[in-house]
Enzyme design. Structure first.
Site, PDB file in Angstrom:
ATOM      1  CB  CYS A   1     -26.897  90.006 -25.933  1.00  0.00           C
ATOM      2  SG  CYS A   1     -25.324  89.650 -26.759  1.00  0.00           S
TER       3      CYS A   1
ATOM      4  CG  HIS B   1     -27.760  79.075 -30.470  1.00  0.00           C
ATOM      5  ND1 HIS B   1     -27.604  80.128 -31.351  1.00  0.00           N
ATOM      6  CD2 HIS B   1     -28.547  78.175 -31.111  1.00  0.00           C
ATOM      7  CE1 HIS B   1     -28.273  79.885 -32.460  1.00  0.00           C
ATOM      8  NE2 HIS B   1     -28.846  78.698 -32.351  1.00  0.00           N
TER       9      HIS B   1
ATOM     10  CG  ASN C   1     -28.120  74.675 -36.928  1.00  0.00           C
ATOM     11  OD1 ASN C   1     -27.767  73.601 -37.399  1.00  0.00           O
ATOM     12  ND2 ASN C   1     -29.303  74.844 -36.353  1.00  0.00           N
TER      13      ASN C   1
HETATM   14  P1  AMP Z   1     -30.621  78.241 -34.930  1.00  0.00           P
HETATM   15  O1  AMP Z   1     -31.486  77.899 -36.092  1.00  0.00           O
HETATM   16  O2  AMP Z   1     -29.542  77.219 -34.658  1.00  0.00           O
HETATM   17  O3  AMP Z   1     -30.072  79.659 -35.015  1.00  0.00           O
HETATM   18  O4  AMP Z   1     -31.549  78.143 -33.659  1.00  0.00           O
HETATM   19  C1  AMP Z   1     -32.197  79.231 -33.112  1.00  0.00           C
HETATM   20  C2  AMP Z   1     -33.148  78.688 -32.096  1.00  0.00           C
HETATM   21  O5  AMP Z   1     -33.493  79.735 -31.209  1.00  0.00           O
HETATM   22  C3  AMP Z   1     -34.459  78.156 -32.688  1.00  0.00           C
HETATM   23  O6  AMP Z   1     -34.631  76.792 -32.294  1.00  0.00           O
HETATM   24  C4  AMP Z   1     -35.520  79.062 -32.072  1.00  0.00           C
HETATM   25  O7  AMP Z   1     -36.720  78.363 -31.765  1.00  0.00           O
HETATM   26  C5  AMP Z   1     -34.830  79.582 -30.828  1.00  0.00           C
HETATM   27  N1  AMP Z   1     -35.269  80.879 -30.342  1.00  0.00           N
HETATM   28  C6  AMP Z   1     -35.435  82.024 -31.054  1.00  0.00           C
HETATM   29  N2  AMP Z   1     -35.824  83.042 -30.257  1.00  0.00           N
HETATM   30  C7  AMP Z   1     -35.890  82.523 -28.998  1.00  0.00           C
HETATM   31  C8  AMP Z   1     -36.227  83.054 -27.721  1.00  0.00           C
HETATM   32  N3  AMP Z   1     -36.597  84.346 -27.576  1.00  0.00           N
HETATM   33  N4  AMP Z   1     -36.184  82.241 -26.651  1.00  0.00           N
HETATM   34  C9  AMP Z   1     -35.836  80.936 -26.787  1.00  0.00           C
HETATM   35  N5  AMP Z   1     -35.490  80.374 -27.958  1.00  0.00           N
HETATM   36  C10 AMP Z   1     -35.526  81.144 -29.053  1.00  0.00           C
HETATM   37 ZN    ZN Z   2     -25.632  88.329 -28.565  1.00  0.00          ZN
END
Ligand code: AMP
Ligand code: ZN
Length: 107
Positions: free
Chosen positions: A7, A96, A83
């Site tokens: 967010c 996402h 996921n």
């Molecule tokens: P998921 O496991 O599908 O929830 O993926 C979460 C993804 O978000 C992972 O690939 C992380 O590397 C990425 N992630 C977490 N924090 C950040 C951030 N601040 N900026 C960009 N990507 C992020």
């Molecule tokens: Zn959010």
């Protein structure tokens, strides 16, 4: 949600560069890339996961955002991953869509 990292990113609080943006979504680079190109497409509105998304129009817009982001980056071949839930590997509980291209290690 005030304590949600995605967010805050979508609100521009960290000045994250967006590779693509519409009124409904942003796309930005994953901080820990699992491929040569690893982008996250994120709705501006908070949903914990795909399970909570109750807006089919937005769902279509998110997939369209994936297409447009890939097109803008000139990606010819890419993998799209969502996921949903902890056991499936979801770590960030703001919906996402991953876009992965080139030397994909998996998410
Ligand atoms: P998921 O496991 O599908 O929830 O993926 C979460 C993804 O978000 C992972 O690939 C992380 O590397 C990425 N992630 C977490 N924090 C950040 C951030 N601040 N900026 C960009 N990507 C992020
Ligand atoms: Zn959010």
């Amino acid at each position: 949600m005030t304590d949600c990292i995605f967010c805050k990113i979508a609100n521009g609080e960290f000045n994250t560069p967006f590779v693509y943006e519409t009124d409904d979504l942003v796309a930005f680079k994953d901080i820990n890339p699992k491929a040569d190109t690893h982008i996250l497409v994120v709705p501006k509105k908070h949903f914990d996961s795909l399970k909570e998304l109750d807006d089919e129009v937005l769902l279509g817009k998110l997939l369209s955002g994936v297409k447009q982001t890939a097109k803008k980056l000139g990606l010819d071949s890419y993998k799209t991953v969502i996921n949903t839930g902890k056991e499936a590997g979801q770590e960030v509980f703001h919906l996402h869509i991953h876009i992965l291209s080139g030397n994909i290690k998996g998410v």
